[in-house]
Structure formats: structure tokens, C-alpha cells
Design an enzyme around this catalytic site. Structure first.
Site, PDB file in Angstrom:
ATOM      1  CE  LYS A   9      26.466  36.889  34.951  1.00 42.95           C
ATOM      2  NZ  LYS A   9      27.646  37.619  34.567  1.00 42.95           N
ATOM      3  CD1 TRP A  26      29.040  43.101  32.978  1.00 44.02           C
ATOM      4  CD2 TRP A  26      30.860  42.586  34.165  1.00 44.02           C
ATOM      5  NE1 TRP A  26      28.635  42.567  34.197  1.00 44.02           N
ATOM      6  CE2 TRP A  26      29.723  42.249  34.929  1.00 44.02           C
ATOM      7  CE3 TRP A  26      32.135  42.364  34.717  1.00 44.02           C
ATOM      8  CZ2 TRP A  26      29.825  41.697  36.219  1.00 44.02           C
ATOM      9  CZ3 TRP A  26      32.229  41.814  35.991  1.00 44.02           C
ATOM     10  CH2 TRP A  26      31.076  41.485  36.727  1.00 44.02           C
ATOM     11  CG  ASP A  76      32.606  39.107  28.893  1.00 39.13           C
ATOM     12  OD1 ASP A  76      31.992  38.028  28.997  1.00 39.13           O
ATOM     13  OD2 ASP A  76      32.746  39.918  29.845  1.00 39.13           O
TER      14      ASP A  76
HETATM   15  C1  LIG Z   1      28.839  38.257  35.007  1.00 37.62           C
HETATM   16  C2  LIG Z   1      29.753  38.829  33.988  1.00 37.62           C
HETATM   17  C3  LIG Z   1      31.136  38.872  34.169  1.00 37.62           C
HETATM   18  C4  LIG Z   1      31.804  38.400  35.447  1.00 37.62           C
HETATM   19  O1  LIG Z   1      31.753  37.046  35.559  1.00 37.62           O
HETATM   20  P1  LIG Z   1      32.501  36.311  36.777  1.00 37.62           P
HETATM   21  O2  LIG Z   1      32.249  34.881  36.427  1.00 37.62           O
HETATM   22  O3  LIG Z   1      31.846  36.747  38.034  1.00 37.62           O
HETATM   23  O4  LIG Z   1      33.924  36.683  36.727  1.00 37.62           O
HETATM   24  C5  LIG Z   1      31.911  39.397  33.168  1.00 37.62           C
HETATM   25  N1  LIG Z   1      31.363  39.841  32.031  1.00 37.62           N
HETATM   26  C6  LIG Z   1      30.038  39.832  31.815  1.00 37.62           C
HETATM   27  C7  LIG Z   1      29.492  40.352  30.537  1.00 37.62           C
HETATM   28  C8  LIG Z   1      29.200  39.316  32.793  1.00 37.62           C
HETATM   29  O5  LIG Z   1      27.864  39.291  32.580  1.00 37.62           O
END
Ligand SMILES: *Cc1c(COP(=O)(O)O)cnc(C)c1O
Length: 360
Positions: free
Chosen positions: A196, A102, A172
């Protein structure tokens, strides 16, 4: 059919109580004669849902008043580009720490808008740890420093909050937000895709220090301009109303269960149990250094990868779903977010022990 233990990394399991309540309110929310999905975002009914959700999130995370809380669309991936667009101002450099897939994607996207300095990377070691801050090489004039506190694919999580001095820290938190208490004041900006640990996909939460406003590039789309969205209460355009509502129900569920202190204890206990089971086995293994192991996503491999298919099929028979590891790493991954009860982890551990007995 009863509900299974769903170990999906995302979209992930939601608390059953939340789904039940949403089901009960699906066609008629509190005698409005319409369901939430059908309400105008500007209606009094939806405004009350929206305000309560924001207030509950602020309470859970103790968000200081000088931060805006935004409920946006586009997912965390859209933020990868929107963050430099909004925060660069008259600077050209940004710092990123690369701890996995990521971070790598965030770096690639940010590179379209800014000169990215990779301050540290654990790529050479297969992304199995978080580099200590003493090893980072940062710019002094960076617009911000970006980290991925929990790498959902690799199962690598920061055991510390970096001190970035005057440089705003951007994080993030898609797969770790709400898993434990958080000192928001240490961050310039926190963002998370909801699917998540917050609610349904389609909602993205951004928590941003308002002193970072006023730096957006002129090409920034208004719908993704943090300052404009903050001024409009995230309703500059139609927000993801149903996701916002479900997130609000999840926030209530968290408060009822004792808030993030209680979540921290529960999540720590679940993760410790699972890692202990992996470590005490001579058949399963996890490649992440102990100080960087994720509480939320636990990857593990079988002693013989030829057993993977059988492991996964047997798991489904035992009511343990979505344990397949990310396609890029293989093996297994158990995502054990807030909504995964400890009984689910216990069932997984029993299944793993039995599988090891017959295959190890
Ligand atoms: C799932 C995830 C993403 C991507 O998320 P989207 O909503 O599909 O763009 C980005 N960063 C992390 C840490 C993630 O777990």
C-alpha cells in the site's frame, strides 16, 4: 503511453522517481555487474542496501532502540496468525476492536490460537465509524489489544491512539504507515504489508518491542519467530530482497520530500479536498462519520448506482484508473497514498464535477 493516476488500493502506485531509479539499476546495481534481484542476501552489496533501508525507516518513524524492525514475507494476513503465536505467552486471552473487514479477518485467524474478546465493534452500523475507547470492554489480562488503524476497504481510520495501559497495543498499519508521523513507543507491535504505502507486495514490515520476545509458542515456525528473525537481521532465511530494496528507495524518496511531517501535510490536504468535493455535492456521498474518515482510502458512491459503470469507464478515459470500490461494498474508492500527487486528486475532483453536471 504516459503513466496514469492509479488509485489502486493495493498493490498501489509507487513514486515514479523510485521506479525510474530501479529501472536504471535493474541490470547493474552500482557497478556490481548484477542487479539487486540477483545478489546474495549475504553479499556486502545487499547488506548495505538492507542496513540503509532499516536505518532510513527508523529515522522516518523515530523508532526507539528497544524495537526490532523486521523485513519479512507472508503479507499482513500471515501476521494475523503469527501475532498470537508470537505474543500469547502463558496468557489465553486477546482483545480485538472490530472496525471493518480487515479487523474481522484478523479476529477470525487469531481465534485459531487464542480466546478472542471483541472489545468493541462498529459492525452493527455497517462499519462506518471507530467506536470511542470509552465504549470498549477489554480483558484486564489480555496478551495484547489489536486494532486496525486504517480499514482499507471501508475507508475508516482512527482519529486517536488508544491508551491500553500495560496491555501491548498491536496495530495493522498496512494502509496508513508512513502517511504521517507516528509515536512508535505507544505500540507493542506494528505491522504492515508493503504494497500500500511502502513498496511491492511480498514484503511485510514488523516493528516490535523487544520486551515482547520470549513468548512465542513452541510450534511457531522459525522463519516467523520475531525473536529469531530479529537476532538474524531478518535473514534467518532468504528475505524478500527486491522488495526490501524498493522499500529503501521509497524511504529515501520520503526523506527527500521532507519526511513524514511533509507527508502529513500533503495527505491531509489531498483528503480534505476530496471529502470537501464529496460533501458539497448533492450527487456523491461517503458513509463514514467525519471523525473516522480515512486520509488514505476514500470510498464514495454515485447518486444512482446504475451510473457506476459509466463513471468508471469515463474515469479510465480521463487517465484515472482503479477507482472501482471493493467488490464487497461496490461504488468507488480512491486510494490516495503517499505516491498519489495532489494533481491526481485535482484531476479526480474535476472529473467528478463534470460527471455530476451531466448525470446528477
Ligand atoms: C491489504 C491489507 C491487508 C492484507 O494484506 P496481505 O498482504 O494481502 O495479506 C491486511 N490489512 C490491511 C489493513 C490491509 O490494507
Amino acid at each position: 503511453m504516459s503513466r496514469v493516476y492509479n488509485f489502486s488500493a493495493g498493490p498501489a502506485a509507487l513514486p515514479e522517481e523510485v521506479l525510474q531509479q530501479a529501472a536504471g539499476e535493474m541490470t547493474d546495481w552500482r557497478q556490481n555487474g548484477a542487479g539487486v534481484m540477483e545478489l546474495s542476501h549475504r553479499s556486502k552489496a545487499f547488506m548495505s542496501i538492507a542496513e540503509e533501508a532499516e536505518a532510513d525507516l527508523r529515522e522516518l518513524l523515530s523508532v526507539p532502540d528497544n524495537y526490532a524492525v523486521l523485513f519479512l514475507q507472508g503479507g499482513a494476513s500471515a501476521q494475523f496468525g503469527l501475532i498470537p503465536m508470537n505474543l500469547l505467552g502463558d496468557k489465553t486471552n486477546v482483545d480485538y476492536v472490530n472496525t471493518g473487514q480487515w479487523s474481522t479477518k484478523a479476529i477470525k485467524e487469531a481465534s485459531k490460537f487464542a480466546a478472542v474478546n471483541v472489545a468493541a465493534s462498529s459492525e452493527a452500523g455497517g462499519f462506518n465509524t471507530v467506536p470511542a475507547q470509552s465504549e470498549w470492554t477489554t480483558f484486564t489480562d489480555a496478551a495484547y489489544l489489536h486494532i486496525t488503524p486504517n480499514e482499507t476497504i471501508g475507508g475508516v481510520e482512527y482519529g486517536f491512539v488508544p491508551d491500553t495501559g500495560a496491555v501491548p497495543l498491536v496495530a495493522d498499519m498496512s494502509s496508513t504507515i508512513l502517511s504521517r508521523p507516528l509515536d512508535v513507543s505507544k505500540y507493542g507491535l506494528i505491522y504492515a504489508g508493503a504494497q500500500k504505502n511502502i513498496g511491492p507486495s511480498g514484503l511485510t514490515v514488523v516493528i516490535v518491542d523487544k520486551s515482547l520476545f520470549g513468548k512465542a509458542a513452541t510450534i511457531t515456525p522459525d522463519a516467523f519467530n520475531y525473536q529469531l528473525q530479529a537476532a538474524a537481521g531478518s535473514m534467518l532465511n532468504t528475505p524478500p530482497t527486491y522488495g526490501w530494496y524498493i522499500a529503501g528507495l521509497v524511504f529515501k524518496w520520503l526523506k527527500q520530500r521532507g519526511g513524514l511531517d511533509a507527508m502529513q501535510q500533503a495527505n491531509k490536504r489531498k483528503a480534505n479536498k476530496l471529502y470537501a468535493a464529496i460533501d458539497s455535492s448533492s450527487y456523491y456521498s461517503n458513509p463514514v462519520t467525519v471523525d473516522s474518515r480515512s486520509w488514505m482510502n476514500v470510498p464514495f458512491i454515485c447518486g444512482d448506482s446504475k451510473h457506476d459503470t459509466e463513471f468508471l469507464a469515463g474515469a479510465v478515459d480521463a487517465g484515472l484508473h482503479s477507482l472501482k470500490g471493493h467488490r464487497s461494498v461496490g461504488g468507488m474508492r480512491a486510494s490516495i497514498y503517499n505516491a498519489m500527487p495532489e494533481s491526481g486528486v485535482d484531476s479526480l475532483i474535476s472529473y467528478m464535477a463534470e460527471f455530476e453536471r451531466t448525470h446528477g
